[in-house]
Design a protein around this motif. Sequence first.
Motif, mmCIF file in Angstrom:
data_model
loop_
_atom_site.group_PDB
_atom_site.id
_atom_site.type_symbol
_atom_site.label_atom_id
_atom_site.label_comp_id
_atom_site.label_asym_id
_atom_site.label_seq_id
_atom_site.Cartn_x
_atom_site.Cartn_y
_atom_site.Cartn_z
ATOM 1 N N GLU A 1 0.851 -1.191 0.000
ATOM 2 C CA GLU A 1 0.000 0.000 0.000
ATOM 3 C C GLU A 1 0.894 1.252 0.000
ATOM 4 O OE1 GLU A 1 -3.649 -0.622 0.861
ATOM 5 O OE2 GLU A 1 -3.798 1.399 0.009
ATOM 6 N N ARG B 185 1.322 4.101 -2.897
ATOM 7 C CA ARG B 185 1.072 5.508 -2.601
ATOM 8 C C ARG B 185 2.332 6.349 -2.771
ATOM 9 N NH1 ARG B 185 -3.639 7.219 -0.144
ATOM 10 N NH2 ARG B 185 -5.014 5.519 0.437
ATOM 11 N N GLU C 23 5.087 6.350 -1.090
ATOM 12 C CA GLU C 23 5.638 6.890 0.148
ATOM 13 C C GLU C 23 7.161 6.831 0.145
ATOM 14 O OE1 GLU C 23 3.516 5.450 3.549
ATOM 15 O OE2 GLU C 23 1.669 6.368 2.788
ATOM 16 N N TYR D 88 -3.829 1.813 -8.357
ATOM 17 C CA TYR D 88 -2.884 2.729 -7.697
ATOM 18 C C TYR D 88 -3.631 3.948 -7.146
ATOM 19 C CZ TYR D 88 1.245 0.355 -9.525
ATOM 20 O OH TYR D 88 2.214 -0.558 -9.787
ATOM 21 N N PRO D 89 -3.464 4.234 -5.844
ATOM 22 C CA PRO D 89 -4.137 5.406 -5.266
ATOM 23 C C PRO D 89 -3.766 6.707 -5.982
ATOM 24 C CG PRO D 89 -3.204 4.039 -3.544
ATOM 25 C CD PRO D 89 -2.696 3.489 -4.837
ATOM 26 N N ALA D 90 -2.572 6.759 -6.592
ATOM 27 C CA ALA D 90 -2.114 7.995 -7.246
ATOM 28 C C ALA D 90 -2.954 8.354 -8.474
ATOM 29 C CB ALA D 90 -0.641 7.871 -7.637
ATOM 30 N N ASP E 157 -4.641 11.336 -4.249
ATOM 31 C CA ASP E 157 -4.129 10.328 -3.314
ATOM 32 C C ASP E 157 -4.173 10.767 -1.854
ATOM 33 O OD1 ASP E 157 -2.017 12.035 -3.400
ATOM 34 O OD2 ASP E 157 -0.518 10.546 -4.019
ATOM 35 N N GLN F 151 -11.490 6.423 -1.630
ATOM 36 C CA GLN F 151 -11.012 5.929 -2.925
ATOM 37 C C GLN F 151 -11.918 4.806 -3.429
ATOM 38 O OE1 GLN F 151 -7.570 5.764 -4.646
ATOM 39 N NE2 GLN F 151 -6.747 7.619 -3.758
#
Length: 406
Positions: free
Chosen positions: A130, A134, A136, A350-352, A356, A363
């Motif tokens: 995850e 994202r 990160e 993909y959250p992007a 995001d 989402q």
Amino acid sequence: MQDRIKEYASLIVRVGANVQKGQTVVVSGSADNAWFVRMLAEECYDAGAREVVVRWKDDTLTRMKYLRADETVFDSVPKWLTEFFNGYAAERASLIGIMDDDPELLNGVDAGRIQRYGRASGEALKGYREAQMRNEFAWCGVSIPSPAWAKKVFPGAAEKEAVEKLWDAILKAVHVGGGKAVEIWREKIQTMARRAETLTKYDFDKLIYQNALGTDLTVGLPEGHKWVACGDKARTGFTFVANMPTEEIFTLPKRGAADGVLYASKPLSLNGNLINDIVFTFKGGKIVDAKASSGLDILEKELELDEGARYLGEVALVPYCSPINEMDILFYNTLFDENASCHFAFGKAYPAFLDDSLSADAQKERGANDSFIHVDFMVGTEDLSITGVTKDGNKIPVFVNGNFAF
Ligand code: ZN
Ligand code: ZN
């Protein structure tokens, strides 16, 4: 060749992972190609890395484990492994993954073992994956040849020649050779971002895919979707390139909004097995039927992994005239084949692709699919047409004869 490989290693570190001073870098690479892992580590330290941590892989031992290890091994992941990945993710270490796997490594292995281990690692590493999706931390997936893979791509060549030919193709695909790879990539990132922006502005409600293979599929796109290309920004504030090579512009489909038939145009190497001639039927966004001329048991097991596995998580556009496709090589490696062809992925989105900063629940509400897996598969052909339908019903050609219409 040695100079070009060094240029490649430098490109991966400077542009791909974009390693910063004082950063930890985690490299996963295979023992058979230790010399390249060492070369990469040297480049990382030159860029100011704090420490380079290597996670070794070995194809022979992996296959041996799937064939010979105790049954219970495939139902859990050791705690230290979860801690390893979560720990480095928390300190925002960069991740470089070197793929050189034999595309048929697990051929003949019990599909149940593969599925159970896939589920166990999916659950154990969910938080880590995850965080990766994202952005990160910066991450970069690349490939180098192994003899087994090279022989699969060039079956007529002797081993040494096959490896050389595959090196050649890989370096060409990542624009290495003229000493200007870094500049070429910086320009590429900008050109592709402009095209993605144009697509985002259309704000399509859905896309219609058709070709002579038999594909006739309508895919909905969610409210506020963004098309993106290479050159993501990590939470560290630095831009990185997640895949090298890359030719795709991609977004997420709206969960529940895919209907029709979709034919794959290239074989898919999935969990060490080749799946040929995939045909999916979609109803209400869900894969309700899957066919394949080989590897169907492996594919079916993957689709049964969790509730979201049968829904799409990515829509990606790649022109038929992409430089990788023009090499006319079937790589049996998704990193290359997906960048030679329009593709989709089943599994997690993909959250992007959406805002995001939205929570996972928000989402989901917008139509982002969730799953342990994310599997790209290729659908592009020379005659593929993709028509975008806007919110007010206007039809805009997006792809004509396999290539961008604009
Ligand atoms: Zn993709
Ligand atoms: Zn993907």
